[in-house]
Motif scaffolding. Sequence first.
Motif, short mmCIF file in Angstrom:
data_model
loop_
_atom_site.label_atom_id
_atom_site.label_comp_id
_atom_site.label_asym_id
_atom_site.label_seq_id
_atom_site.Cartn_x
_atom_site.Cartn_y
_atom_site.Cartn_z
N GLY A 14 5.89 3.34 -3.45
CA GLY A 14 4.82 2.53 -2.32
C GLY A 14 4.75 3.33 -1.01
N ASP A 15 5.85 4.34 -0.57
CA ASP A 15 6.04 4.83 0.58
C ASP A 15 5.59 6.29 0.65
OD1 ASP A 15 6.90 2.58 1.60
OD2 ASP A 15 8.96 3.28 1.75
N CYS A 16 4.90 6.94 -0.54
CA CYS A 16 4.64 8.20 -0.44
C CYS A 16 3.59 8.62 0.36
CB CYS A 16 4.10 8.67 -1.83
SG CYS A 16 3.71 10.44 -2.02
N HIS A 17 3.65 9.67 1.17
CA HIS A 17 2.67 10.21 2.18
C HIS A 17 1.26 10.34 1.61
CE1 HIS A 17 1.79 11.64 6.20
NE2 HIS A 17 1.00 12.80 5.43
N PHE A 18 1.54 10.81 0.32
CA PHE A 18 0.42 11.16 -0.41
C PHE A 18 -0.09 10.20 -1.50
CE2 PHE A 18 2.24 15.07 1.15
CZ PHE A 18 1.31 15.58 1.88
N LEU A 19 0.45 9.15 -1.19
CA LEU A 19 0.06 7.70 -2.02
C LEU A 19 0.82 7.78 -3.57
CD1 LEU A 19 -3.52 7.42 -1.18
CD2 LEU A 19 -1.67 6.32 -0.03
N ARG A 20 0.49 8.75 -4.28
CA ARG A 20 1.18 8.63 -5.66
C ARG A 20 2.10 9.63 -5.98
NH1 ARG A 20 -4.11 7.51 -6.42
NH2 ARG A 20 -4.48 9.33 -7.31
N GLY A 21 2.38 10.83 -4.94
CA GLY A 21 3.29 12.08 -5.40
C GLY A 21 4.41 11.70 -5.84
#
Lengths: 292, 178, 228
Positions: B74-81
């Motif tokens: 939930g914290d990925c800067h690129f949402l789903r990386g």
Amino acid sequence: MPSFAQALQNKSFVVTAEVGPPKGTDVSRLLHHIELLKDKVDALNVTDNQSSVMRISSLAVCRLILDHGGEPILQLTCRDRNRLALQSELLSAWVLGVKNVLCLTGDYVSVGDHPQAKPVFDLDSVQLLRTVELLNSNKDLAGHDMQGATGFVAGAVVTPEADPIEPQLIKFEKKVAAGAKFFQTQAVYDLEKFKRFMDYARRFPVKVLAGIVLLVSAGMARYMNNNVPGIFVPERLVEQLAKAEKGKAIEVGIEIAGQMIRQLRQDGICDGVHIMAIGKEERVPDILAAAQ
Amino acid sequence: MNDHHGQFEPKVIAYCCTYCAYTAGDLAGSMRLQYAPNVRVIKVPCSGSVSALLLLKAFQDGADAVYVAGCAIGDCHFLRGNLQALKTVAYAKALLEEIGLEPQRLEFFHIPASAGPLFAQRADEMTQRAKQLGPNPLRRAMRVVGGGKLAFPPDDHPPLPPASFGVLKRHDPQEPTP
Amino acid sequence: MIVAERKSFEQIVDMLSPFERVLVVGCGTCVAVCMAGGEKEVELLAAELRMHAQKQGKTLLVDEVTVTRQCDKEYLEPLAKYIDQYDAVLSMACGAGVQFLAERYDDKLILPGLDTRFIGVAQAPGQWEQRCVACAECILDQTGGICPMTRCAKNLLNGPCGGTNHGKCEVDAGKDCAWTLIYRKLEKLGRLDLMRKIQPPKDYSVATKPARYVHPAFHESQQTSAAE
């Protein structure tokens, strides 16, 4: 005894039952069932590699029934034969004295004992009914004339409690249009729902025999509810079976089936019943007795 | 691969995403935390950018353990990386198993930017795991230069040809590309 | 597009076991899109093969090349300059590509690296579903754009079988009943009359194998070239 065709025409309540050919050549049990049932029912269905499990052919067992003085209904599925084989099977059946045929699509091969087999399904059940009609009119499926026509009474199946029901009803109408004269239904347990289906089916010039599958235990009822499409055993019946003493559940099942048949006949809901006592064929006379 | 006491010192590669895991590594340093010096950190823009091939090549070049560290769920800067990285690592583990290497040599970790101690803990954990599993068996077959250094000097690698259709590629240092 | 799946590594290693010099040929069209035999997958498999051989202490040279398509002659031609140096060629194309490569280089052993699955669509990233069986006689006009030949396990043409189960298929509860889908679509379009029509048996003669097709524009040119 009148023929099945005459019974369909004249009797107010027709009764058919089902025998399953064995896997292997020992037919003693099968012959026992035929002897037991042939005079108690108007005709005996013979399944065609039922549940995609390899067995003696339906046609051979139909002939055995004729030899023993019974009236067979040949079940013919589209799973194992292409249109050549289906037509040739039909001609052979007629020559051997079989007069009734039930046209089915057939279970898929993956549910059976040879799941690696190549499924055929060259025709579907509607097209197979059409084919029977053609053979009856001395033509084959490709339009060629034949030397000697058949005179089959063709039947089909319907699942009155399929979900969603509408596509099933469209197919029912197509089967009627394709020449089905009688229908044997998937197992019916809920009389009210079945009445609703019959209100609809009465509009067509066909005879409907309600499917009666003998319940042998609460476990079987639950299994069918969860795994067999179009079968719904009401909770009330499951409880009745569950409450039965150990080993006595089958007696309750016979009573349930008998009561169902009695009601269908007394209220004139449909034109007869088709009893499927899968593996318990010797109890069919008890069901008929319970239905009196 | 052995230090001067003769003990096996594994080489561990950590692909760390720049937003979380790498920042956590920075924090671990600022906090003066001790962690296994066997770990070579490689900064990647996102853990999701790590491909199965990259992971495989690390092992081919002699790494004893490899891990990918990304953001918390939930914290990925690129949402789903990081979710993609989880899938990639699972896939690469299956490939390692096919080759005959222990899939435990490869792992994915979530390391939030604030988790300096966790960064140190994961580094120690993977080093410990590599020690238990022993040296990467591929290294035995290679020319071992010694120490904790690369199994063969980086200059011996032929330059990777540009990716384009119709071009023959050879990855054999012994034979020139035809 | 054609969807394929890589054979198991074990199978591939087994096929390649007698050889020391192997060329892996990728295909940059369908199987690249379905992540089975494109440039990336070739690279991955080649790396796996090298590492495996290394671990076993075997000598194995694995070279890689990916061409635009293996089902067109022009893209196979450039391989001619170096194909001779290999004991075997592993084609990462669909069955058609493998065969075409084998036809072009008929003195080479060409091995298949993929299992060709079906003609399908990308339903989600990394997930494909079959949509066409190439029956050579499209009936999608009758069925609301949903193919019962493909999506019904029994390829029924006149409606659902008794195994339809809450919109799912009896054969695999994870798959939709094609005829429930068709019914819903035609109902939405107000074209249930199409479903009420009895469909005649399928003409399988048009799909007799092996199929061949010449574009109408090329009939004439063939005659012209024959005349020349």
